[in-house]
Scaffold this active site. Structure first.
Site, PDB file in Angstrom:
ATOM      1  N   GLY A  40      27.413 -21.806 -66.213  1.00  0.00           N
ATOM      2  CA  GLY A  40      28.539 -22.132 -65.339  1.00  0.00           C
ATOM      3  C   GLY A  40      29.184 -20.811 -64.972  1.00  0.00           C
ATOM      4  O   GLY A  40      29.080 -19.848 -65.729  1.00  0.00           O
ATOM      5  N   ASP A  41      29.862 -20.729 -63.845  1.00  0.00           N
ATOM      6  CA  ASP A  41      30.267 -19.410 -63.351  1.00  0.00           C
ATOM      7  C   ASP A  41      31.132 -18.632 -64.334  1.00  0.00           C
ATOM      8  O   ASP A  41      30.803 -17.502 -64.711  1.00  0.00           O
ATOM      9  CB  ASP A  41      30.936 -19.528 -61.981  1.00  0.00           C
ATOM     10  CG  ASP A  41      32.256 -20.281 -61.981  1.00  0.00           C
ATOM     11  OD1 ASP A  41      32.476 -21.134 -62.868  1.00  0.00           O
ATOM     12  OD2 ASP A  41      33.072 -20.044 -61.072  1.00  0.00           O
ATOM     13  N   TYR A 180      33.553 -20.350 -54.107  1.00  0.00           N
ATOM     14  CA  TYR A 180      33.887 -21.527 -53.295  1.00  0.00           C
ATOM     15  C   TYR A 180      32.648 -22.378 -53.105  1.00  0.00           C
ATOM     16  O   TYR A 180      31.626 -21.913 -52.602  1.00  0.00           O
ATOM     17  CB  TYR A 180      34.434 -21.084 -51.930  1.00  0.00           C
ATOM     18  CG  TYR A 180      34.607 -22.210 -50.942  1.00  0.00           C
ATOM     19  CD1 TYR A 180      35.419 -23.304 -51.232  1.00  0.00           C
ATOM     20  CD2 TYR A 180      33.972 -22.181 -49.696  1.00  0.00           C
ATOM     21  CE1 TYR A 180      35.577 -24.345 -50.326  1.00  0.00           C
ATOM     22  CE2 TYR A 180      34.136 -23.209 -48.771  1.00  0.00           C
ATOM     23  CZ  TYR A 180      34.933 -24.288 -49.096  1.00  0.00           C
ATOM     24  OH  TYR A 180      35.096 -25.315 -48.198  1.00  0.00           O
ATOM     25  N   LYS A 239      33.017  -8.188 -52.421  1.00  0.00           N
ATOM     26  CA  LYS A 239      31.562  -8.080 -52.553  1.00  0.00           C
ATOM     27  C   LYS A 239      30.911  -8.516 -51.246  1.00  0.00           C
ATOM     28  O   LYS A 239      31.208  -9.585 -50.718  1.00  0.00           O
ATOM     29  CB  LYS A 239      31.086  -8.950 -53.721  1.00  0.00           C
ATOM     30  CG  LYS A 239      31.631  -8.494 -55.076  1.00  0.00           C
ATOM     31  CD  LYS A 239      31.393  -9.539 -56.161  1.00  0.00           C
ATOM     32  CE  LYS A 239      32.325 -10.716 -56.000  1.00  0.00           C
ATOM     33  NZ  LYS A 239      32.119 -11.749 -57.052  1.00  0.00           N
ATOM     34  N   GLY A 241      27.331  -8.620 -50.543  1.00  0.00           N
ATOM     35  CA  GLY A 241      25.885  -8.693 -50.696  1.00  0.00           C
ATOM     36  C   GLY A 241      25.298  -7.343 -51.040  1.00  0.00           C
ATOM     37  O   GLY A 241      25.762  -6.653 -51.951  1.00  0.00           O
ATOM     38  N   GLY A 273      27.054 -12.722 -59.054  1.00  0.00           N
ATOM     39  CA  GLY A 273      28.481 -12.447 -58.981  1.00  0.00           C
ATOM     40  C   GLY A 273      29.178 -12.573 -60.322  1.00  0.00           C
ATOM     41  O   GLY A 273      30.122 -11.830 -60.616  1.00  0.00           O
ATOM     42  N   ASP A 274      28.723 -13.518 -61.143  1.00  0.00           N
ATOM     43  CA  ASP A 274      29.334 -13.712 -62.461  1.00  0.00           C
ATOM     44  C   ASP A 274      29.135 -12.482 -63.338  1.00  0.00           C
ATOM     45  O   ASP A 274      30.046 -12.040 -64.048  1.00  0.00           O
ATOM     46  CB  ASP A 274      28.722 -14.930 -63.155  1.00  0.00           C
ATOM     47  CG  ASP A 274      28.747 -16.173 -62.287  1.00  0.00           C
ATOM     48  OD1 ASP A 274      29.617 -16.267 -61.402  1.00  0.00           O
ATOM     49  OD2 ASP A 274      27.889 -17.050 -62.505  1.00  0.00           O
TER      50      ASP A 274
END
Length: 326
Positions: A40-41, A180, A239, A241, A273-274
């Protein structure tokens, strides 16, 4: 930063509370062979942060809820093995962990299917108080994401906002990651209003430009980046990419660019991203500059996307863990 000042920073930032949901992860081909993991993030960020910060005394407390079933019990055991403190976890009789299926295409890009409507994490704030709120005086930092807010009912969301405000007012670090996911929101207007409040309450925001564009409907990525640069949060990262990460370490400071790392083969972008967030926080909480912290976050993310699954084996990032420990 000198050794003495960094030592003071370590002694001050020790307990990080991280709010969200850890789900059962099924990865593979639908109706084919599936590999079972969990993630989970904010959970992924917590594990990577624990790996990169434990040697300097950072303790990551994961705030979520699980059920009283055997799967929940096994998850709790695994989380302890992952280096997390589970003192903020609620066990709610009759509830179950959520689950999701990840399918990854030949480019390493993901598609998700979720089963989380009755997951335990959604009920974390249903009682009169929660372990997270009871220990409010302990937290040096609070980390949450757009998904943390999306899964909560309105009353629970308000209690999390109140906690953000209380911590911010006493000088604790409040970190918001703008993950999101449109399918988690009843409509985009509500999502926009919630995100705007979170940005205003946070002292640090990690912004994925694609998500910011999708949420607020900007015509292009450049417009989304410009809008993100105008957000009220004092410390901002944007961020973009493969493009360099934009970094502003404090309000009114000049923007800097942290280069990303090229990867020959992208295997799985899950938790890119996490892991970046964890790498950034692990250095920033212990006194490194915003730019140096973002560079380390990009290095960790580049390593993670070369492996399958949300949380890669610790052995695959041992050199980065050792670097972080120095």
């Amino acid at each position: 930063m000198g050794v003495n000042k960094q030592a003071e920073r370590v002694s001050r930032i020790q307990h990080v509370a991280m709010v969200g949901e850890c789900m059962l992860e099924l990865q593979g081909e639908a109706l084919g062979t599936l590999t079972q993991r969990y993630g989970g993030d904010t959970f992924n960020t917590a594990v990577y942060l624990a790996r990169c910060g434990a040697a300097q005394g950072l303790c990551c407390h994961y705030a979520t809820a699980v059920g009283d079933d055997p799967l929940s019990a096994k998850l709790l055991q695994r989380w302890v093995g992952d280096g997390l403190s589970t003192d903020l976890v609620l066990q709610i009789p009759g509830r179950l962990p959520g689950q999701y299926l990840i399918e990854v295409d030949e480019r390493g890009e993901r598609s998700f299917s979720y089963w989380r409507e009755h997951s335990a994490a959604k009920a974390y704030f249903d009682g009169e108080t929660s372990p997270l709120e009871q220990g409010v005086a302990r937290w040096d930092a609070l980390y949450l994401s757009g998904i943390s807010l999306a899964i909560l009912p309105p009353a629970g969301r308000e209690r999390l906002f109140s906690l953000m405000q209380a911590l911010r007012e006493r000088g604790a670090l409040v970190v918001f990651d703008n993950n999101y996911r449109p399918r988690l929101w009843p409509d985009v207007a509500q999502a926009r209003a919630v995100f705007e409040r979170a940005f205003a309450l946070a002292s640090m925001a990690l912004v994925t430009a694609d998500d910011h564009q999708a949420l607020f409907g900007y015509a292009g990525l450049d417009a989304a980046v410009a809008a993100a640069q105008a957000l009220p949060t004092p410390e901002l990262l944007i961020k973009r990419g493969a493009a360099a990460t934009l970094v502003r370490g404090r309000a009114a400071a000049a923007w800097q660019e942290a280069p990303t790392e090229a990867v020959d083969t992208v295997v799985d972008t899950t938790a890119a991203g996490d892991s970046f967030a964890a790498g950034y926080l692990s250095r920033r909480l212990l006194g490194s500059s915003a730019l140096a912290s973002a560079c380390f976050g990009n290095r960790l993310a580049a390593r993670v996307i070369q492996h399958r699954g949300a949380v890669i084996p610790a052995e695959a990032m041992m050199d980065l863990m050792n670097e972080a420990a120095r």
